[in-house]
Write an enzyme that holds these catalytic residues in place. Structure first.
Site, PDB file in Angstrom:
ATOM      1  CD  GLU A  33      -2.882  -0.974  -0.080  1.00  0.00           C
ATOM      2  OE1 GLU A  33      -2.979   0.130  -0.653  1.00  0.00           O
ATOM      3  OE2 GLU A  33      -3.729  -1.894  -0.802  1.00  0.00           O
ATOM      4  CE1 TYR A 114      -7.379   3.359  -1.143  1.00  0.00           C
ATOM      5  CE2 TYR A 114      -5.061   2.999  -0.765  1.00  0.00           C
ATOM      6  CZ  TYR A 114      -6.411   2.427  -1.485  1.00  0.00           C
ATOM      7  OH  TYR A 114      -5.537   1.915  -1.700  1.00  0.00           O
ATOM      8  CG  ASP A 132      -8.230   4.203  -4.431  1.00  0.00           C
ATOM      9  OD1 ASP A 132      -9.652   4.407  -4.462  1.00  0.00           O
ATOM     10  OD2 ASP A 132      -7.463   3.630  -4.764  1.00  0.00           O
TER      11      ASP A 132
END
Length: 359
Positions: A33, A114, A132
């Site tokens: 991520e 997020y 996102d």
């Protein structure tokens, strides 16, 4: 069929196969991520694989030096991500393991809403919706939402809607489905509307507003900046320094940098004037000995685009038999060792000129 059911069914048939989706290890998921922030999967995947090979656990990453992490990150850009990654790894180790709540994950350096939702849902089945760019686009088009996505109101509206649509028992699948649907089906340009399972219920498609949604207010002012770099070659050595905090590329290394402040040349200043030639700039700093030096241009006006600014860089080779007196933060290294130091992508491009020119 509901929006959520359709998205999950689409994902089952079309979801991407990615290595970090084959594990529930929060470290591997978190690493992916962070790397994929502002980065395409095809670019980020090799970095994830290299990081996992070199530092297969969060403990291993925490024990690395910041220089090592920045060097491995080189070429990805947005280097604050690498520094935050390293700090967060140390946080995880200090607390005795990876946090298992959304708030705990958000407490890690560099982790926002997020990223916390993505890690929490995928690694720990926490029912938190990700929001996102892909999610904004899919929801804005399907539901015809014109609220700007980069406003407080917009962020609240889209987050609430995504959370409402999220099936609590399938949070991981739904979040990944939304990411992939936006990346593969509902793309920014030329979305595959005619083959979309949501075509009939999509407001943007029905009203011909695909190109209008999502809405984003223009707030970014891009500035230009001119840089002049001097690569010093002195008896097999060159001089570099580490960029300080408070500017671009914090913690990375670069050759001698000249910018202009008014009439006087000073390294690392913010403004540029063409009143002085490079040689005069060096002489103004008292660091050029004309009798033992040869100064030659290698690259002119190399354009490099960052999020908030456009850089234009000149690159010069300064060959000298005597080491000049440089500002205190510069130090000398063997030329062949420069690859051991993390440098910005722009510097990497400029240094390639040395090999191209074979000088």
């Amino acid at each position: 069929m509901s929006f959520t059911t359709t998205i999950l069914q689409w994902f089952e048939e079309n979801g991407r196969t990615l290595p970090w989706r084959e594990t529930r290890d929060p470290y591997a998921i978190w690493l992916s991520e962070i790397i994929l922030q502002q980065t395409r999967i095809e670019q980020g995947r090799p970095y994830w694989e290299r990081f996992m090979r070199r530092w297969p656990t969060v403990e291993a990453l925490a024990n690395a030096s910041e220089d090592e992490v920045l060097r491995e990150w080189q070429g990805l850009g947005y280097y604050s991500r690498a520094r935050n990654l390293h700090t967060a790894a140390q946080q995880v180790v200090a607390r005795g393991g990876f946090p298992t709540t959304i708030e705990g994950i958000k407490a890690l350096k560099g982790v926002g809403d997020y990223t916390a939702a993505a890690i929490g849902s995928i690694a720990f089945d926490l029912p938190a919706a990700v929001v996102d760019g892909n999610v904004y686009r899919v929801l804005a088009r399907h539901y015809g939402i014109a609220t700007p996505i980069n406003t407080t109101e917009g962020k609240k509206e889209f987050t609430a809607l995504a959370q409402e649509l999220l099936p609590p028992q399938q949070a991981s699948a739904f979040n990944q489905a939304m990411m992939d649907f936006g990346a593969i089906q509902c793309t920014p340009q030329s979305p595959l509307c005619e083959q979309c399972p949501l075509m009939e219920s999509c407001v943007a498609f029905r009203e011909g507003r695909i190109d209008e949604l999502p809405v984003k207010q223009r707030t970014l002012k891009v500035k230009e900046r001119q840089l002049t770099y001097i690569y010093i070659r002195c008896n097999g050595y060159t001089a570099i320094h580490r960029r300080p905090a408070g500017d671009i590329w914090q913690g990375l290394y670069e050759p001698l940098l000249l910018e202009m402040r008014g009439e006087i040349a000073t390294p690392h200043s913010d403004l540029w004037s063409e009143k002085l030639e490079v040689r005069e700039m060096l002489e103004a700093l008292g660091i050029l000995s004309p009798l033992t030096s040869h100064l030659s241009p290698l690259k002119k006006n190399v354009k490099h685009v960052l999020t908030h600014r456009i850089l234009y860089a000149d690159f010069w080779l300064w060959e000298t038999s005597e080491r000049p007196q440089l500002p205190d933060d510069y130090f000398w290294i063997k030329e062949e060792e420069i690859g051991n130091y993390g440098v910005p992508r722009l510097i990497e491009i400029l240094l390639e000129t040395l090999n191209t020119e074979q000088i």
